[in-house]
Design an enzyme around this catalytic site. Structure first.
Site, PDB file in Angstrom:
ATOM      1  N   HIS A 111      42.715  33.047  33.116  1.00  0.00           N
ATOM      2  CA  HIS A 111      42.264  31.841  32.402  1.00  0.00           C
ATOM      3  C   HIS A 111      43.073  30.639  32.874  1.00  0.00           C
ATOM      4  O   HIS A 111      44.301  30.729  32.994  1.00  0.00           O
ATOM      5  CB  HIS A 111      42.416  32.038  30.887  1.00  0.00           C
ATOM      6  CG  HIS A 111      41.871  30.872  30.124  1.00  0.00           C
ATOM      7  ND1 HIS A 111      40.522  30.690  29.929  1.00  0.00           N
ATOM      8  CD2 HIS A 111      42.491  29.803  29.564  1.00  0.00           C
ATOM      9  CE1 HIS A 111      40.334  29.560  29.256  1.00  0.00           C
ATOM     10  NE2 HIS A 111      41.509  29.004  29.024  1.00  0.00           N
ATOM     11  N   THR A 143      40.475  41.494  24.941  1.00  0.00           N
ATOM     12  CA  THR A 143      40.130  42.089  23.652  1.00  0.00           C
ATOM     13  C   THR A 143      38.871  41.385  23.142  1.00  0.00           C
ATOM     14  O   THR A 143      38.341  40.502  23.816  1.00  0.00           O
ATOM     15  CB  THR A 143      41.263  41.893  22.625  1.00  0.00           C
ATOM     16  OG1 THR A 143      41.437  40.477  22.423  1.00  0.00           O
ATOM     17  CG2 THR A 143      42.575  42.510  23.109  1.00  0.00           C
ATOM     18  N   GLU A 176      46.884  29.983  40.199  1.00  0.00           N
ATOM     19  CA  GLU A 176      46.099  31.204  39.935  1.00  0.00           C
ATOM     20  C   GLU A 176      46.096  32.123  41.149  1.00  0.00           C
ATOM     21  O   GLU A 176      46.231  33.350  41.008  1.00  0.00           O
ATOM     22  CB  GLU A 176      44.652  30.843  39.585  1.00  0.00           C
ATOM     23  CG  GLU A 176      44.486  30.131  38.269  1.00  0.00           C
ATOM     24  CD  GLU A 176      43.021  29.909  37.925  1.00  0.00           C
ATOM     25  OE1 GLU A 176      42.660  30.132  36.771  1.00  0.00           O
ATOM     26  OE2 GLU A 176      42.235  29.510  38.810  1.00  0.00           O
TER      27      GLU A 176
HETATM   28  C1  GAR Z   1      39.207  30.197  37.632  1.00  0.00           C
HETATM   29  O1  GAR Z   1      39.840  28.937  37.533  1.00  0.00           O
HETATM   30  C2  GAR Z   1      39.373  30.983  36.353  1.00  0.00           C
HETATM   31  O2  GAR Z   1      40.611  30.758  35.724  1.00  0.00           O
HETATM   32  C3  GAR Z   1      38.249  30.458  35.523  1.00  0.00           C
HETATM   33  O3  GAR Z   1      37.172  30.347  36.426  1.00  0.00           O
HETATM   34  C4  GAR Z   1      37.690  30.003  37.704  1.00  0.00           C
HETATM   35  C5  GAR Z   1      37.041  30.892  38.728  1.00  0.00           C
HETATM   36  O4  GAR Z   1      37.263  30.396  40.013  1.00  0.00           O
HETATM   37  N1  GAR Z   1      37.942  31.329  34.414  1.00  0.00           N
HETATM   38  C6  GAR Z   1      37.660  30.890  33.200  1.00  0.00           C
HETATM   39  O5  GAR Z   1      37.584  29.713  32.912  1.00  0.00           O
HETATM   40  C7  GAR Z   1      37.402  31.983  32.192  1.00  0.00           C
HETATM   41  N2  GAR Z   1      37.453  31.453  30.855  1.00  0.00           N
HETATM   42  P1  GAR Z   1      36.928  31.251  41.286  1.00  0.00           P
HETATM   43  O6  GAR Z   1      35.470  31.715  41.181  1.00  0.00           O
HETATM   44  O7  GAR Z   1      37.139  30.310  42.431  1.00  0.00           O
HETATM   45  O8  GAR Z   1      37.877  32.422  41.315  1.00  0.00           O
END
Ligand code: GAR
Length: 190
Positions: A111, A143, A176
């Site tokens: 996240h 969860t 990330e």
């Molecule tokens: C990421 O920034 C992830 O943290 C977010 O979607 C993006 C996916 O990027 N997830 C959420 O917001 C879930 N609530 P990606 O497709 O380039 O990996």
């Protein structure tokens, strides 16, 4: 450690995991399958690039959650992969108890905020609009509470005076891309 990745978007985090695996930085982790609920998602192109099976998997009938027939399809297909970990890497659906029970304790989510701050959609934009001075990203167990499961690890990103939403977004994504493979490598050694 057999890893199944679920994603809905461009797949930059799945790419970071696959690059870590290629570089020998994923410990005993091995990506065995990528599934996307979006047929034209960029994440699916990683399959050919990295030699991993990648497929669209119909999640209907719902648009924002995984339940009913779609949930049953996902459970069956993922069980066939015998995963040790199911990684939600930008999988933009709410996970329901049927799926949670099928992979109890094995599902982790990424996240783009320091949970419990800014759960839900657009975690980076929420932090930006609130004027947060420190934000970041979180990897946590999934969860039934959306973005509410026990935290595994986090990385902080300082919001500098010269940042824009665009530069902040790039910094959180970079955090990330480092955090998620590192967490998986650590999990694979335990
Ligand atoms: C990421 O920034 C992830 O943290 C977010 O979607 C993006 C996916 O990027 N997830 C959420 O917001 C879930 N609530 P990606 O497709 O380039 O990996």
């Amino acid at each position: 450690m057999r890893i199944v990745i679920l994603g809905s978007g461009r797949g930059s985090n799945a790419r970071a995991i696959l690059q870590a695996q290629r570089a020998g930085r994923l410990g005993r982790g091995e990506v065995v399958q990528i599934f996307s609920d979006q047929p034209d998602a960029g994440i699916l192109q990683l399959g050919a690039e990295f030699g991993v099976s990648a497929a669209h998997l119909d999640a209907s009938p719902f648009k924002t959650k995984l339940e009913g027939e779609g949930e049953a399809r996902y459970i069956k297909a993922i069980q066939a992969c015998a995963p040790d970990v199911v990684v939600l890497a930008g999988f933009m659906r709410v996970i329901k108890p049927g799926f949670l029970d099928a992979f109890a304790g094995k599902i982790i989510n990424l996240h783009p905020s320091l949970l419990p701050s800014f759960p839900g959609l657009d975690g980076i934009g929420q932090a930006w609009r609130r004027g947060a001075k420190i934000t970041g990203c979180t990897v946590h167990h999934v969860t039934a509470e959306v973005d509410g499961g026990p935290i595994i690890d986090q990385a902080a990103v300082r919001v500098e005076a010269e940042d824009t939403l665009e530069t902040l977004t790039a910094k959180v994504h970079a955090a990330e891309h480092a955090l998620l493979p590192a967490v998986l490598a650590r999990l694979s050694e335990t």
